[in-house]
Design an enzyme around this catalytic site. Structure first.
Site, PDB file in Angstrom:
ATOM      1  N   LYS A 112       1.315  -0.870   0.073  1.00 50.02           N
ATOM      2  CA  LYS A 112       0.091   0.043   0.234  1.00 50.02           C
ATOM      3  C   LYS A 112       0.643   1.360  -0.182  1.00 50.02           C
ATOM      4  O   LYS A 112       0.401   2.416  -0.404  1.00 50.02           O
ATOM      5  CB  LYS A 112      -0.801  -0.286   1.000  1.00 50.02           C
ATOM      6  CG  LYS A 112      -1.874  -0.933   1.203  1.00 50.02           C
ATOM      7  CD  LYS A 112      -3.208  -0.946   2.313  1.00 50.02           C
ATOM      8  CE  LYS A 112      -4.282  -1.646   1.309  1.00 50.02           C
ATOM      9  NZ  LYS A 112      -5.751  -1.525   1.527  1.00 50.02           N
ATOM     10  N   LYS A 194      -4.924  -9.545  -6.172  1.00 45.50           N
ATOM     11  CA  LYS A 194      -6.158 -10.202  -5.212  1.00 45.50           C
ATOM     12  C   LYS A 194      -6.804  -8.417  -6.069  1.00 45.50           C
ATOM     13  O   LYS A 194      -7.178  -7.466  -5.638  1.00 45.50           O
ATOM     14  CB  LYS A 194      -5.724  -8.783  -4.081  1.00 45.50           C
ATOM     15  CG  LYS A 194      -6.493 -10.012  -3.116  1.00 45.50           C
ATOM     16  CD  LYS A 194      -6.269  -8.817  -1.507  1.00 45.50           C
ATOM     17  CE  LYS A 194      -5.982  -7.480  -1.124  1.00 45.50           C
ATOM     18  NZ  LYS A 194      -7.274  -7.557  -0.324  1.00 45.50           N
ATOM     19  N   LYS A 197     -10.811  -3.588  -3.009  1.00 47.32           N
ATOM     20  CA  LYS A 197     -12.249  -2.732  -2.804  1.00 47.32           C
ATOM     21  C   LYS A 197     -11.068  -0.935  -3.482  1.00 47.32           C
ATOM     22  O   LYS A 197     -12.177  -0.203  -3.277  1.00 47.32           O
ATOM     23  CB  LYS A 197     -12.995  -2.534  -1.853  1.00 47.32           C
ATOM     24  CG  LYS A 197     -12.508  -2.694   0.088  1.00 47.32           C
ATOM     25  CD  LYS A 197     -13.966  -3.215   0.645  1.00 47.32           C
ATOM     26  CE  LYS A 197     -13.404  -3.092   2.079  1.00 47.32           C
ATOM     27  NZ  LYS A 197     -12.757  -2.454   2.761  1.00 47.32           N
TER      28      LYS A 197
HETATM   29  P1  ATP Z   1      -7.726  -2.930  -0.363  1.00 51.92           P
HETATM   30  O1  ATP Z   1      -8.094  -4.378  -0.972  1.00 51.92           O
HETATM   31  O2  ATP Z   1      -8.768  -1.769  -0.242  1.00 51.92           O
HETATM   32  O3  ATP Z   1      -7.322  -3.311   0.763  1.00 51.92           O
HETATM   33  P2  ATP Z   1     -10.039  -5.404   0.903  1.00 51.92           P
HETATM   34  O4  ATP Z   1     -10.924  -5.395   0.272  1.00 51.92           O
HETATM   35  O5  ATP Z   1      -9.149  -5.603   1.819  1.00 51.92           O
HETATM   36  O6  ATP Z   1      -9.583  -4.057   0.734  1.00 51.92           O
HETATM   37  P3  ATP Z   1     -11.316  -5.007   3.686  1.00 51.92           P
HETATM   38  O7  ATP Z   1     -12.134  -4.371   4.769  1.00 51.92           O
HETATM   39  O8  ATP Z   1      -9.142  -4.743   4.377  1.00 51.92           O
HETATM   40  O9  ATP Z   1     -11.095  -5.195   2.256  1.00 51.92           O
HETATM   41  O10 ATP Z   1     -11.225  -6.456   3.592  1.00 51.92           O
HETATM   42  C1  ATP Z   1     -11.827  -7.136   4.284  1.00 51.92           C
HETATM   43  C2  ATP Z   1     -11.834  -8.671   4.528  1.00 51.92           C
HETATM   44  O11 ATP Z   1     -12.042  -9.290   3.464  1.00 51.92           O
HETATM   45  C3  ATP Z   1     -10.581  -9.077   5.211  1.00 51.92           C
HETATM   46  O12 ATP Z   1     -11.031  -9.943   6.140  1.00 51.92           O
HETATM   47  C4  ATP Z   1      -9.951  -9.985   3.561  1.00 51.92           C
HETATM   48  O13 ATP Z   1      -9.072 -10.097   4.612  1.00 51.92           O
HETATM   49  C5  ATP Z   1     -10.764  -9.929   3.392  1.00 51.92           C
HETATM   50  N1  ATP Z   1     -10.570  -9.876   1.851  1.00 51.92           N
HETATM   51  C6  ATP Z   1     -10.528  -8.811   1.466  1.00 51.92           C
HETATM   52  N2  ATP Z   1     -10.206  -8.826  -0.340  1.00 51.92           N
HETATM   53  C7  ATP Z   1     -10.167 -10.358   0.005  1.00 51.92           C
HETATM   54  C8  ATP Z   1      -9.769 -10.533  -1.693  1.00 51.92           C
HETATM   55  N3  ATP Z   1      -9.855 -10.407  -2.594  1.00 51.92           N
HETATM   56  N4  ATP Z   1     -10.446 -12.234  -1.551  1.00 51.92           N
HETATM   57  C9  ATP Z   1     -10.608 -12.771  -0.351  1.00 51.92           C
HETATM   58  N5  ATP Z   1     -11.074 -12.473   1.151  1.00 51.92           N
HETATM   59  C10 ATP Z   1     -10.451 -10.881   0.627  1.00 51.92           C
END
Ligand code: ATP
Ligand code: LTN
Length: 327
Positions: A112, A194, A197
């Site tokens: 990040k 990955k 969001k």
């Molecule tokens: P960002 O990508 O902006 O960091 P994020 O999509 O990782 O956001 P978080 O709020 O950080 O969202 O994650 C919320 C939950 O979703 C966490 O348990 C994280 O491990 C899970 N998660 C996030 N992205 C994925 C993914 N691509 N596949 C499976 N689990 C995910």
């Protein structure tokens, strides 16, 4: 006594199928067997810039999504992190027991902060210590998260162990719980990265609140490869990812899915996947719309959640302060 589960999601961006399969789905599935605490981690969200109006809306949106996905406020404590000030206080104390070097090794920070240089906040660097505080305040046994958060739960254990070794048994050591399927859903256009969001340009993610047209067009446009067979092969990340989403939304096992698409083309597979994702999300979206018709109801539930969380967190914080000799 039931074991305690703690987990959280940041109120930033649009929740997607990865967040659902990696985290939320498992929170709901094991809800009855645990004492559950689910947080909306707004203090984590501000480690990168956020628009205040949107942040406020997103907090309510995430709460609506938790409840629509099946989190039951009777069985689970749902609250906003900044409503319980013990989280930020414990984070400060734990900062003073956490070596800088440990934080510098965190993969998420490295990813990040890449290319951002002086725009990286101290908060982003310190993110895992705040997450450790979230978890440790509640004597958490298990932390159900996606694969990307495993390292943060492990560092939480290290921080807890270090504190315990200086001051005696204070914190329980939590275990990360990572799902077998859907732990790391990949970006639809770049399946080696990955699904995220913070990068939800059209076609890359499957947002939980997206329209059927958006969902269909993202799936139909997803990257695959020049081969033909539709099977779970990790060396073919695009097809593997779509199959894993299929597995996650239908609950079918891998052999059944492969058999179903034997001899079929990618077009037919994608069309069917789009229908399965839509079938799966429609009832969820309906519940979300019903629940959010009256925003005051969500606010009330969040206040009640904070009221339940606060005494647990304060008790642990007071124990820590007294051991350290503060106040
Ligand atoms: P960002 O990508 O902006 O960091 P994020 O999509 O990782 O956001 P978080 O709020 O950080 O969202 O994650 C919320 C939950 O979703 C966490 O348990 C994280 O491990 C899970 N998660 C996030 N992205 C994925 C993914 N691509 N596949 C499976 N689990 C995910
Ligand atoms: N860092 C997590 C969100 C999070 C979290 C937590 C998850 C903050 N505090 C405590 C589990 C337990 C993420 O998903 N990015």
């Amino acid at each position: 006594m039931k074991k305690r589960v703690f987990s959280g999601i940041q109120p930033s961006g649009n929740l997607h199928i990865g967040n659902y399969l990696g985290a939320l789905k498992n929170w709901v599935a094991s809800q009855e067997n645990f004492d559950n605490v689910f947080c909306i981690v707004d203090l984590h969200a501000i480690t990168v810039p956020q628009d205040p109006k949107i942040l406020k809306q997103k907090i309510r949106e995430i709460a609506g999504i938790y409840f629509a996905a099946g989190i039951d406020p009777k069985q689970s404590t749902v609250f906003v992190q900044s409503d319980v000030s013990a989280h930020a206080e414990l984070a400060w104390i734990l900062n003073c027991f956490t070596p800088m070097g440990w934080m510098g090794r965190m993969t998420q920070f490295k990813e990040k902060s890449e290319d951002k240089k002086e725009n990286v906040s101290v908060g982003l660097f310190d993110y895992p210590v705040l997450m450790a505080s979230d978890i440790l305040l509640y004597d958490t046994d298990e932390v159900p998260v996606g694969e990307d958060q495993k390292q943060h739960v492990e560092i939480t254990r290290d921080i807890a162990q270090r504190f315990n070794s200086i001051y005696g048994e204070t914190f329980k050591l939590p275990l990360p719980v990572i799902p077998k399927a859907g732990a790391r859903v990949m970006d639809l256009l770049e399946p080696t990265k990955k699904m995220s969001k913070s990068d939800d340009r059209p076609g890359r993610t499957l947002p939980l609140l997206a329209s059927t047209d958006e969902l269909r067009s993202a799936i139909m446009g997803a990257a695959t490869d020049s081969q033909k067979e539709i099977r779970f092969d990790l060396d073919r990340p695009g097809v593997y990812n779509l199959l894993e989403i299929y597995e996650g939304v239908t609950g079918l096992d891998r052999k059944e899915i492969e058999a179903k698409f034997e001899g079929k083309g990618y077009g037919e597979f994608k069309k069917d996947l789009a229908e399965k994702v839509i079938e799966f999300l429609q009832p969820f979206q309906k519940r979300y719309r019903e629940l959010t018709q009256n925003p005051d109801d969500i606010d009330t539930l969040l206040q009640e959640g904070a009221e339940k969380a606060r005494p647990i967190a304060e008790k642990k914080l007071n124990e820590v302060k007294s051991k350290v000799g503060l106040g």
